[in-house]
Design an enzyme around this catalytic site. Sequence first.
Site, short mmCIF file in Angstrom:
data_model
loop_
_atom_site.label_atom_id
_atom_site.label_comp_id
_atom_site.label_asym_id
_atom_site.label_seq_id
_atom_site.Cartn_x
_atom_site.Cartn_y
_atom_site.Cartn_z
N ASP A 15 0.99 -1.13 -0.06
CA ASP A 15 0.01 -0.03 0.13
C ASP A 15 0.88 1.24 0.17
O ASP A 15 2.08 1.11 0.42
CB ASP A 15 -0.69 0.03 1.26
CG ASP A 15 -1.72 1.36 1.43
OD1 ASP A 15 -2.40 1.59 0.31
OD2 ASP A 15 -1.94 1.64 2.31
N SER A 16 0.20 2.55 -0.23
CA SER A 16 1.05 3.70 -0.13
C SER A 16 1.35 3.94 1.39
O SER A 16 2.19 4.72 1.42
CB SER A 16 0.23 4.60 -0.56
OG SER A 16 -1.16 4.76 -0.09
N TYR A 47 -0.56 8.49 -2.53
CA TYR A 47 -0.60 8.15 -3.80
C TYR A 47 -2.02 8.96 -4.57
O TYR A 47 -1.81 8.94 -5.87
CB TYR A 47 -0.81 6.78 -4.21
CG TYR A 47 0.51 5.94 -4.17
CD1 TYR A 47 1.54 6.29 -3.43
CD2 TYR A 47 0.50 4.42 -4.37
CE1 TYR A 47 2.88 5.78 -3.33
CE2 TYR A 47 1.55 3.86 -4.30
CZ TYR A 47 2.79 4.13 -3.73
OH TYR A 47 3.82 3.52 -3.44
N CYS A 78 -3.67 -1.10 -1.92
CA CYS A 78 -4.04 0.26 -2.41
C CYS A 78 -4.98 0.19 -3.36
O CYS A 78 -4.72 0.07 -4.74
CB CYS A 78 -2.84 1.06 -2.69
SG CYS A 78 -2.90 2.90 -2.98
N ASN A 79 -6.25 1.18 -3.14
CA ASN A 79 -7.23 1.37 -3.99
C ASN A 79 -6.52 1.96 -5.29
O ASN A 79 -7.01 1.85 -6.60
CB ASN A 79 -8.56 2.04 -3.63
CG ASN A 79 -9.44 1.12 -2.91
OD1 ASN A 79 -10.25 0.51 -3.31
ND2 ASN A 79 -8.57 0.99 -1.60
N GLU A 157 -5.25 9.03 9.74
CA GLU A 157 -3.55 9.06 10.14
C GLU A 157 -3.57 9.67 11.27
O GLU A 157 -2.43 9.66 12.28
CB GLU A 157 -2.72 9.44 8.79
CG GLU A 157 -3.03 8.59 7.73
CD GLU A 157 -1.86 8.35 6.89
OE1 GLU A 157 -0.88 9.06 7.00
OE2 GLU A 157 -1.80 7.36 6.19
N CYS A 189 -11.09 3.09 -0.51
CA CYS A 189 -9.59 3.48 -0.10
C CYS A 189 -9.57 2.85 1.14
O CYS A 189 -10.37 2.59 1.82
CB CYS A 189 -10.09 5.08 0.09
SG CYS A 189 -8.42 5.93 0.88
N THR A 190 -8.14 2.47 1.17
CA THR A 190 -7.83 1.79 2.31
C THR A 190 -8.08 2.13 3.69
O THR A 190 -8.33 1.66 4.67
CB THR A 190 -6.49 1.59 2.20
OG1 THR A 190 -5.73 2.69 2.02
CG2 THR A 190 -5.91 0.48 1.13
N HIS A 191 -8.05 3.57 3.82
CA HIS A 191 -8.20 4.12 5.03
C HIS A 191 -9.82 4.19 5.46
O HIS A 191 -9.93 4.33 6.86
CB HIS A 191 -7.85 5.64 5.12
CG HIS A 191 -6.31 5.87 4.83
ND1 HIS A 191 -5.67 5.19 3.78
CD2 HIS A 191 -5.40 6.34 5.69
CE1 HIS A 191 -4.18 5.50 4.21
NE2 HIS A 191 -4.23 6.01 5.41
N1 DGL Z 1 -4.02 3.92 -0.17
C1 DGL Z 1 -4.63 5.00 -0.71
C2 DGL Z 1 -5.82 4.30 -1.47
O1 DGL Z 1 -6.40 3.25 -0.96
C3 DGL Z 1 -4.89 5.98 0.17
C4 DGL Z 1 -3.86 6.82 0.63
C5 DGL Z 1 -3.06 7.39 -0.53
O2 DGL Z 1 -3.68 8.57 -1.13
O3 DGL Z 1 -1.98 7.15 -0.88
O4 DGL Z 1 -6.40 4.79 -2.34
#
Ligand code: DGL
Length: 275
Positions: A15-16, A47, A78-79, A157, A189-191
């Site tokens: 993931d990012s 990302y 990561c999406n 975060e 989105c992962t978060h």
């Molecule tokens: N991990 C990213 C996603 O799932 C979210 C955080 C980012 O912008 O890197 O899209």
Amino acid sequence: MNINSRKTAPVGVFDSGVGGLTVAREISRQLPNENIVYFGDTARVPYGSKSQNTIIRFSEQIIRFLKTKDVKAIVIACNTASALALDAVRDEFDVPVMGVVIPGARAAVEATCNRKIGVVGTDATVRSGMYTKIIRQMAPDITVVEKACPLFVPLVEEGFKDHAVTREIIEYYLESMRGSGIDAMILGCTHYPLLRSKIREYMGEGIQIVNPAYETALDLKRLLRDREMENDGATEEHSRYSFYVSDAAEKFRRFANTVMPFDVPTTNVVNIEEY
Ligand code: DGL
């Protein structure tokens, strides 16, 4: 790799940053025998505001790093990277690579009754239109409403889940979505699964909230089974996890301990630009 070492080889998850831990957590629940090597690109997060070329380059570097750990399969947790880089990297490497967008889209298509689905994600994910494209390939009659919610990532975060400002920001982003007539919404989105209870509170009980992580773990299970790579847990090597980041290892480790259902004692730093 012979068949037994293929079975005990780890799954790479990246993931990012920290968000993909929600996917690793789901994999650990549904595939408890699998070893996981997790990489969080904490030096280059987010990302969601970057260009496709950059996201592809970052994903290629991370896959090259994960391959040094002899992973048997890779999950792009990561999406944003799934939406913008999966198509580019899938055939480039000799290891199966899967993302979270297809499983998430499929779960929502199964969940909707009125054929109207909402998708929330980063700017890059929403700009890519990938969720809409995949959903409409699966079911052309479905209407998709997408909305970027970039402030959700820093709220998670910074540990602001229960802060009053979070409720205001949820309302700011999701007011139009709530009135749009959708009956299923993908947390793209992962978060966002970490804000799930607050989003559910605001959106109401009539809307099914879809977390792609659950369906992704199921897809991974199928992929490993089809290729006879499932770890049957018969060796002492099972259930080992290792965590790598590109920066700020201690901050990552603290966050990981709030997400993962077990203790994360160490996190290692990797110079990812070398890969
Ligand atoms: N991990 C990213 C996603 O799932 C979210 C955080 C980012 O912008 O890197 O899209």
